[in-house]
Design a protein around this motif. Structure first.
Motif, PDB file in Angstrom:
ATOM      1  N   HIS A  48       0.831  -1.203   0.000  1.00  0.00           N
ATOM      2  CA  HIS A  48       0.000   0.000   0.000  1.00  0.00           C
ATOM      3  C   HIS A  48       0.862   1.249   0.000  1.00  0.00           C
ATOM      4  O   HIS A  48       2.035   1.222   0.398  1.00  0.00           O
ATOM      5  N   CYS A  49       0.253   2.335  -0.478  1.00  0.00           N
ATOM      6  CA  CYS A  49       0.877   3.650  -0.497  1.00  0.00           C
ATOM      7  C   CYS A  49      -0.214   4.669  -0.209  1.00  0.00           C
ATOM      8  O   CYS A  49      -1.222   4.717  -0.915  1.00  0.00           O
ATOM      9  N   GLY A  50      -0.032   5.469   0.837  1.00  0.00           N
ATOM     10  CA  GLY A  50      -1.050   6.448   1.198  1.00  0.00           C
ATOM     11  C   GLY A  50      -1.871   5.983   2.376  1.00  0.00           C
ATOM     12  O   GLY A  50      -1.375   5.291   3.269  1.00  0.00           O
ATOM     13  N   ASP A  51      -3.164   6.336   2.377  1.00  0.00           N
ATOM     14  CA  ASP A  51      -4.006   6.005   3.527  1.00  0.00           C
ATOM     15  C   ASP A  51      -5.183   5.089   3.196  1.00  0.00           C
ATOM     16  O   ASP A  51      -6.118   4.980   3.989  1.00  0.00           O
ATOM     17  N   SER A  52      -5.158   4.440   2.039  1.00  0.00           N
ATOM     18  CA  SER A  52      -6.089   3.335   1.825  1.00  0.00           C
ATOM     19  C   SER A  52      -5.515   2.115   2.549  1.00  0.00           C
ATOM     20  O   SER A  52      -4.305   1.876   2.494  1.00  0.00           O
ATOM     21  N   ARG A  53      -6.369   1.354   3.202  1.00  0.00           N
ATOM     22  CA  ARG A  53      -5.892   0.353   4.158  1.00  0.00           C
ATOM     23  C   ARG A  53      -6.197  -1.079   3.752  1.00  0.00           C
ATOM     24  O   ARG A  53      -7.139  -1.354   3.003  1.00  0.00           O
ATOM     25  N   VAL A  54      -5.389  -1.997   4.318  1.00  0.00           N
ATOM     26  CA  VAL A  54      -5.690  -3.425   4.286  1.00  0.00           C
ATOM     27  C   VAL A  54      -5.752  -3.916   5.730  1.00  0.00           C
ATOM     28  O   VAL A  54      -4.915  -3.544   6.573  1.00  0.00           O
ATOM     29  N   TYR A  55      -6.785  -4.696   6.030  1.00  0.00           N
ATOM     30  CA  TYR A  55      -6.973  -5.331   7.334  1.00  0.00           C
ATOM     31  C   TYR A  55      -6.981  -6.841   7.152  1.00  0.00           C
ATOM     32  O   TYR A  55      -7.537  -7.348   6.169  1.00  0.00           O
ATOM     33  N   HIS A  56      -6.408  -7.544   8.114  1.00  0.00           N
ATOM     34  CA  HIS A  56      -6.509  -9.001   8.177  1.00  0.00           C
ATOM     35  C   HIS A  56      -7.166  -9.344   9.513  1.00  0.00           C
ATOM     36  O   HIS A  56      -6.629  -9.039  10.587  1.00  0.00           O
ATOM     37  N   PHE A  57      -8.353  -9.939   9.429  1.00  0.00           N
ATOM     38  CA  PHE A  57      -9.072 -10.401  10.612  1.00  0.00           C
ATOM     39  C   PHE A  57      -9.093 -11.918  10.637  1.00  0.00           C
ATOM     40  O   PHE A  57      -9.152 -12.571   9.593  1.00  0.00           O
ATOM     41  N   ARG A  58      -9.064 -12.475  11.827  1.00  0.00           N
ATOM     42  CA  ARG A  58      -9.306 -13.912  12.036  1.00  0.00           C
ATOM     43  C   ARG A  58     -10.470 -14.000  13.002  1.00  0.00           C
ATOM     44  O   ARG A  58     -10.337 -13.713  14.179  1.00  0.00           O
ATOM     45  N   GLY A  59     -11.627 -14.383  12.475  1.00  0.00           N
ATOM     46  CA  GLY A  59     -12.839 -14.286  13.269  1.00  0.00           C
ATOM     47  C   GLY A  59     -13.104 -12.819  13.559  1.00  0.00           C
ATOM     48  O   GLY A  59     -13.095 -11.983  12.658  1.00  0.00           O
ATOM     49  N   ASP A  60     -13.307 -12.499  14.829  1.00  0.00           N
ATOM     50  CA  ASP A  60     -13.533 -11.097  15.189  1.00  0.00           C
ATOM     51  C   ASP A  60     -12.296 -10.463  15.836  1.00  0.00           C
ATOM     52  O   ASP A  60     -12.404  -9.473  16.554  1.00  0.00           O
ATOM     53  N   SER A  61     -11.120 -11.033  15.546  1.00  0.00           N
ATOM     54  CA  SER A  61      -9.868 -10.489  16.078  1.00  0.00           C
ATOM     55  C   SER A  61      -9.026  -9.890  14.957  1.00  0.00           C
ATOM     56  O   SER A  61      -8.952 -10.446  13.858  1.00  0.00           O
ATOM     57  N   LEU A  62      -8.393  -8.759  15.250  1.00  0.00           N
ATOM     58  CA  LEU A  62      -7.508  -8.128  14.286  1.00  0.00           C
ATOM     59  C   LEU A  62      -6.144  -8.810  14.322  1.00  0.00           C
ATOM     60  O   LEU A  62      -5.522  -8.921  15.359  1.00  0.00           O
ATOM     61  N   VAL A  63      -5.697  -9.267  13.152  1.00  0.00           N
ATOM     62  CA  VAL A  63      -4.360  -9.836  13.022  1.00  0.00           C
ATOM     63  C   VAL A  63      -3.364  -8.772  12.554  1.00  0.00           C
ATOM     64  O   VAL A  63      -2.237  -8.699  13.045  1.00  0.00           O
TER      65      VAL A  63
END
Length: 252
Positions: A118-133
């Motif tokens: 990524h570059c800038g402030d667009s994001r990627v999230y990785h969740f496992r169930g309801d927990s943030l990885v």
């Protein structure tokens, strides 16, 4: 355990005059369980941001078509996509008399692993169930204040300089790119790519709860956009979302 992917892209113009975001999930033309998800948030005045974001998607599609997982690394593909899009956006400034810029976040899905950049402030999230990885760190002035401990994440959401970026595609300097990857994927893993028109209204945990509690990627997208629009209170930004939920594949 066989895994399948429940994927969805969604957008809303918000309360802006035009939609300058672009989003896509691009399957590899030769299959093989390879796909590239992309979110680009264009900037640069009327039509300028559209030009930049469209260029990001076009460049990603073109580079993916020539990608071979057996001979080329995921990082090389992602880096090539971003740097090439950056140069083409810069060139378009002279042809269109605009000042186009764009953020970008990309995620390459391959069997058993994902890679992102990524570059800038667009994001990627990785969740496992309801927990943030994992959650990417924005290339922004305010995010640096958070990292340095000078303000809290809650203060960052309302900071007057929250829209100042430290890097983007189309600028004078080469784009700053952050990379990551995850292996050992399993059912229950979810990846969310989004522009700031979405994440500005949610904590990381709230995003996890909505996505994990939804029956499908499409339902999660609809819920997130609906809540973001309600909280935008008539001044909402463009919203773009790509969600990839890994689920157990049904028996053959």
């Amino acid at each position: 355990m066989p895994i399948s992917v429940d994927a969805c892209v969604a957008q809303h113009q918000g309360d802006r005059r035009e939609q300058q975001d672009r989003v896509a999930i691009l399957p590899h033309p030769r299959g093989g369980g390879v796909a590239l998800a992309v979110v680009a948030d264009g900037m640069g005045g009327h039509t300028g941001g559209v030009i930049a974001a469209q260029q990001v998607i076009h460049t990603a599609r073109t580079n993916l078509e020539g990608f071979s997982a057996r001979t080329e690394s995921a990082r090389h593909l992602l880096q090539s996509c971003i740097n090439e899009a950056h140069m083409l956006i810069k060139a378009s400034r002279f042809m269109n008399e605009k000042d186009p810029h764009s953020t970008v976040v990309m995620l390459l899905l391959q069997p058993g692993k994902v890679s992102w950049a990524h570059c800038g402030d667009s994001r990627v999230y990785h969740f496992r169930g309801d927990s943030l990885v994992f959650r990417s760190t924005d290339h922004s002035y305010v995010e640096q204040l958070v990292v340095q401990g000078r303000i809290t994440p809650e203060q960052a959401l309302v900071h007057p300089n929250r829209n100042i970026l430290l890097t983007s595609l189309g600028g004078v300097d080469a784009p700053r790119i952050a990379f990551g990857e995850a292996e050992g994927l399993q059912p229950g893993d979810t990846f969310l790519l989004c522009s700031d028109g979405l994440w500005a209204y949610f904590t990381d945990q709230e995003l996890a709860w909505v996505i994990n509690g939804s029956a499908s990627a499409r339902e999660a997208s609809e819920l997130l956009i609906g809540r973001a629009r309600a909280m935008g209170n008539g001044d909402g930004d463009n919203i773009s979302i790509a969600i990839l939920k890994l689920v157990e594949a049904p028996p053959a």
